[in-house]
Design a protein around this motif. Structure first.
Motif, short mmCIF file in Angstrom:
data_model
loop_
_atom_site.label_atom_id
_atom_site.label_comp_id
_atom_site.label_asym_id
_atom_site.label_seq_id
_atom_site.Cartn_x
_atom_site.Cartn_y
_atom_site.Cartn_z
N TRP A 3 -72.10 -26.28 -75.27
CA TRP A 3 -72.66 -27.53 -75.29
C TRP A 3 -72.76 -28.26 -74.11
O TRP A 3 -73.44 -29.18 -73.82
N ASN A 4 -71.51 -27.94 -73.20
CA ASN A 4 -71.47 -28.26 -71.94
C ASN A 4 -72.58 -27.89 -71.20
O ASN A 4 -73.41 -28.89 -70.32
N TRP A 5 -73.20 -26.68 -71.20
CA TRP A 5 -74.32 -26.31 -70.72
C TRP A 5 -75.64 -26.86 -71.12
O TRP A 5 -76.56 -27.37 -70.48
N PHE A 6 -75.90 -27.31 -72.49
CA PHE A 6 -77.06 -28.01 -73.01
C PHE A 6 -76.77 -29.50 -72.65
O PHE A 6 -77.81 -29.87 -72.52
N GLU A 7 -75.86 -30.12 -72.45
CA GLU A 7 -75.69 -31.43 -72.16
C GLU A 7 -76.31 -31.47 -70.57
O GLU A 7 -76.90 -32.44 -70.28
N ARG A 8 -75.99 -30.50 -69.90
CA ARG A 8 -76.39 -30.48 -68.46
C ARG A 8 -77.96 -30.06 -68.49
O ARG A 8 -78.57 -30.48 -67.31
N LEU A 29 -87.12 -20.50 -73.25
CA LEU A 29 -86.78 -19.90 -74.51
C LEU A 29 -85.62 -18.90 -74.34
O LEU A 29 -84.72 -18.77 -75.00
N ASP A 30 -86.03 -17.84 -73.58
CA ASP A 30 -85.28 -16.90 -73.18
C ASP A 30 -83.81 -17.20 -72.56
O ASP A 30 -82.82 -16.84 -72.98
N ASP A 31 -83.86 -18.30 -71.64
CA ASP A 31 -82.71 -18.82 -71.25
C ASP A 31 -81.70 -19.41 -72.07
O ASP A 31 -80.62 -19.09 -72.33
N PHE A 32 -82.30 -20.01 -73.09
CA PHE A 32 -81.62 -20.72 -74.16
C PHE A 32 -80.89 -19.69 -75.03
O PHE A 32 -79.83 -19.97 -75.42
N LEU A 33 -81.75 -18.71 -75.61
CA LEU A 33 -81.31 -17.59 -76.35
C LEU A 33 -80.15 -17.03 -75.78
O LEU A 33 -79.10 -16.73 -76.43
N GLU A 34 -80.22 -16.73 -74.20
CA GLU A 34 -79.35 -15.91 -73.65
C GLU A 34 -77.85 -16.64 -73.77
O GLU A 34 -76.78 -16.19 -73.77
N ARG A 35 -78.11 -17.93 -73.46
CA ARG A 35 -76.84 -18.72 -73.87
C ARG A 35 -76.25 -18.95 -75.24
O ARG A 35 -75.07 -18.84 -75.29
N LEU A 36 -77.21 -18.89 -76.00
CA LEU A 36 -76.64 -19.06 -77.33
C LEU A 36 -76.07 -17.67 -77.89
O LEU A 36 -74.82 -17.67 -78.46
N LEU A 47 -70.47 -23.97 -84.72
CA LEU A 47 -70.88 -24.44 -83.33
C LEU A 47 -71.81 -25.94 -83.37
O LEU A 47 -71.54 -26.90 -82.69
N VAL A 48 -72.31 -26.18 -84.70
CA VAL A 48 -72.97 -27.53 -84.70
C VAL A 48 -72.03 -28.70 -84.98
O VAL A 48 -71.99 -29.76 -84.36
N LYS A 49 -70.97 -28.42 -85.38
CA LYS A 49 -69.66 -29.22 -85.96
C LYS A 49 -69.27 -29.92 -84.29
O LYS A 49 -68.64 -30.94 -84.09
N GLU A 50 -69.56 -29.08 -83.32
CA GLU A 50 -68.97 -29.32 -82.09
C GLU A 50 -70.05 -30.15 -81.04
O GLU A 50 -69.91 -30.24 -79.85
N ALA A 51 -71.14 -30.11 -81.59
CA ALA A 51 -72.32 -30.57 -80.93
C ALA A 51 -72.07 -32.04 -80.45
O ALA A 51 -71.66 -33.05 -81.13
N PRO A 52 -72.40 -32.22 -79.43
CA PRO A 52 -72.25 -33.58 -78.74
C PRO A 52 -73.35 -34.63 -79.23
O PRO A 52 -74.55 -33.99 -79.79
#
Length: 211
Positions: free
Chosen positions: A18-23, A44-51, A89-94
């Protein structure tokens, strides 16, 4: 490794994602409006790799109308073994402005399913519930189609499961339905006690209230 240490590590990985997604969330806000297909695929590939750094069995969907709140769906694609990972994961979402982050694919409305030449509209399908006497919480279904070719049984069953996924949403489809059969719709479905498939979500809710 102690259980508390495992929990701390998992929590750290969730925070890391989530820190990555916030940025980087602004890169994905207009994802569906990017005309450059290569750039869209790269994101999309970048997001999936992070996930997948968090859990390789989870996937995602991003959508929404331009300039409005965007939805980020975290999904296990119906694999119940990883439902807890989705929820954790979703519970910790900002809380992010203009983003709605939700666990599991939600129910859809006004849809049809096309799979290998098989076209299914839930408004034209019927069902009959199959009760399990040993465990009443287990629900089976006989699904009746206006046009059913037995030679296409396997593909038809897959198409029916896709209908159920969209009609019920990922969690209910995976957790509440334990057996499905497909049959040709009789000429008098109501007389034979069949129910409209679009009423299945309400039937499941009623069934749970009785158990």
């Amino acid at each position: 490794m102690l259980i508390s240490e495992k929990n701390m590590l998992s929590n750290y990985k969730e925070k890391q994602f989530w820190n990555w997604f916030e940025r980087n969330n602004s890169k994905f806000f207009f994802l569906n409006q990017i005309d450059n297909e290569q750039e869209r695929e790269r994101l999309l590939d970048d997001f999936l790799e992070r996930l997948h750094t968090y859990n390789e069995h989870l996937f995602f969907e991003i959508g929404g109308h331009p300039d409005e709140t965007q939805e980020l769906i975290i999904t296990a694609e119906g694999d119940t073994e990883y439902f807890e990972k989705v929820e954790a994961l979703v519970k910790e979402a900002p809380s992010l402005k203009n983003w709605h982050i939700i666990p599991f694919k939600p129910p859809a409305e006004g849809f049809t399913i096309s799979y290998k030449g098989i076209e299914l509209d839930p408004k034209n399908l019927w069902f009959f519930p199959l009760e399990n006497k040993q465990n009443i919480s287990l629900l089976g279904l006989k699904i009746y189609l206006p046009r059913y070719e037995h030679s296409q049984k396997k593909d038809t069953l897959t198409a029916v499961y896709l209908v159920l996924d969209s009609l019920l949403g990922e969690r209910s489809s995976s957790m509440d339905i334990h057996h499905v059969e497909v049959h040709q719709l009789p000429s008098n479905p109501e007389e034979q006690g069949l129910l409209d498939l679009v009423d299945l979500p309400g039937y499941i809710k009623w069934k749970k209230s009785k158990s």
